[in-house]
Write a protein that holds these residues in place. Structure first.
Motif, short mmCIF file in Angstrom:
data_model
loop_
_atom_site.label_atom_id
_atom_site.label_comp_id
_atom_site.label_asym_id
_atom_site.label_seq_id
_atom_site.Cartn_x
_atom_site.Cartn_y
_atom_site.Cartn_z
N HIS A 72 0.62 -1.19 -0.06
CA HIS A 72 0.04 0.01 0.01
C HIS A 72 0.99 1.35 0.07
N VAL A 73 2.07 1.23 0.89
CA VAL A 73 2.93 2.47 0.86
C VAL A 73 3.55 2.81 -0.51
N MET A 74 3.99 1.48 -1.28
CA MET A 74 4.59 1.62 -2.56
C MET A 74 3.64 2.28 -3.68
N LEU A 75 2.25 1.46 -3.48
CA LEU A 75 1.37 2.25 -4.24
C LEU A 75 1.09 3.71 -4.44
N GLY A 76 1.01 4.00 -3.01
CA GLY A 76 0.73 5.41 -2.72
C GLY A 76 1.85 6.45 -3.35
N ILE A 77 3.17 5.95 -3.19
CA ILE A 77 4.36 6.75 -3.71
C ILE A 77 4.20 6.90 -5.13
N LEU A 78 4.11 5.60 -5.59
CA LEU A 78 4.11 5.64 -7.40
C LEU A 78 2.96 6.45 -7.88
N ARG A 79 1.98 6.19 -7.40
CA ARG A 79 0.63 6.91 -8.06
C ARG A 79 0.72 8.47 -7.76
N ALA A 80 1.45 8.72 -6.67
CA ALA A 80 1.66 10.33 -6.73
C ALA A 80 2.93 10.91 -7.74
N SER A 81 3.37 9.82 -8.19
CA SER A 81 4.53 10.35 -9.19
C SER A 81 3.82 9.90 -10.61
N GLY A 82 2.47 9.58 -10.64
CA GLY A 82 1.87 9.49 -12.03
C GLY A 82 2.00 8.11 -12.57
#
Length: 288
Positions: A184-194
């Protein structure tokens, strides 16, 4: 690699319950790298299941138990073969891939995997903390690998620190959790970067490799959409590419889309015991 997976969910109720309605997502996926040889569910009290495919492509079964019962056991037994070779190190980010990644059509097509959810939401301070270490996003795959390495190096795998309801923001605050939290943390970071990315639920075969974590129950990892290539699996809990020892069951935006068992019932309190066994089989051996 050929595996037999036995996934057991046992509910016990403090008083008889009735009108139990349940949904399960336990059948492994099939794709070019993973073949489902056999699958069955055994439910006690006995119940017939009705299956369908959800919007994410996962197989969903539903069943209803009308008679009063004090326990519910769902045992899913699967045999699968997985043949997935490493390929990320061979990818070179080209100008054509960059053009595709930056196109509005690409963002629109994968829009569902770019939005934050209740599970994946991070605050800006947390996102900036990762960006300071991982650097600017020059290409989605390299950045995803850097984020995975950051999480593996900075977070502690701790089975007692979180539960199934824990959000990425809460897990990040304490820098610890289990595979669900890492993902979940990794998804949050990646999606914040598009970067389009999705949650994967499944199983991990560890075998004699005691360095890997996540084999005691269902496992979770992340898939990143690489322009022109497709979905690439990354396991932040173990800092590895998801290969033939990763058995995929479901994909979605977060855990809520792939929860193995969900139910509603009329009655008192319940407790849940989960057991998962992943056995490596002889590839030439027949299993009926």
């Amino acid at each position: 690699m050929k595996y037999k997976i036995v996934h057991t969910n046992t509910f016990k109720y403090d008083a008889p319950v009735d009108q139990s309605m349940n949904t399960i997502r336990l059948r492994p996926l099939e794709d070019e790298c993973q073949q489902l040889i056999s699958y069955r569910t055994d439910i006690h009290p006995s119940a017939m299941t009705k299956g369908h495919e959800d919007v994410w492509g996962n197989y969903v079964e539903e069943f209803f138990i009308a008679e009063p019962h004090t326990s519910l056991e769902v045992v899913a037994t699967s045999i699968v073969t997985v043949q997935r070779s490493p390929f990320l190190q061979d990818i070179r980010y080209s100008s054509e891939m960059k053009t595709l990644f930056e196109s509005p059509l690409y963002k629109e097509h994968y829009g569902a995997y770019l939005v934050e959810t209740a599970y994946t939401k991070l605050n800006m301070e947390q996102i900036r903390a990762v960006q300071k270490v991982a650097g600017s996003m020059k290409d989605p795959l390299s950045y995803a690998l850097q984020v995975m390495d950051y999480l593996y190096s900075s977070f502690i795998y701790d089975k007692d620190s979180t539960d199934v309801e824990t959000t990425a923001e809460a897990a990040f605050e304490h820098s610890r959790g289990v595979c669900q939290d890492f993902s979940h943390v990794m998804l949050g970071i990646l999606r914040a970067s598009g970067i389009p990315s999705r949650y994967v639920s499944g199983y991990l075969y560890v075998g004699e490799d005691s360095a890997l974590k996540g084999d005691a129950a269902s496992h979770a990892w992340v898939e990143v959409m690489v322009p022109g290539i497709g979905w690439a699996g990354l396991d932040p809990t173990n800092n590895v590419e998801a290969l033939s020892n990763h058995i995929r069951v479901g994909t979605g935006r977060d855990y809520a889309d792939v929860s193995p068992l969900q139910g509603k019932y009329r009655g008192g309190e319940s407790t849940l015991d989960v057991g998962v066994s992943v056995q490596l089989l002889d590839a030439n051996e027949r299993h009926d």
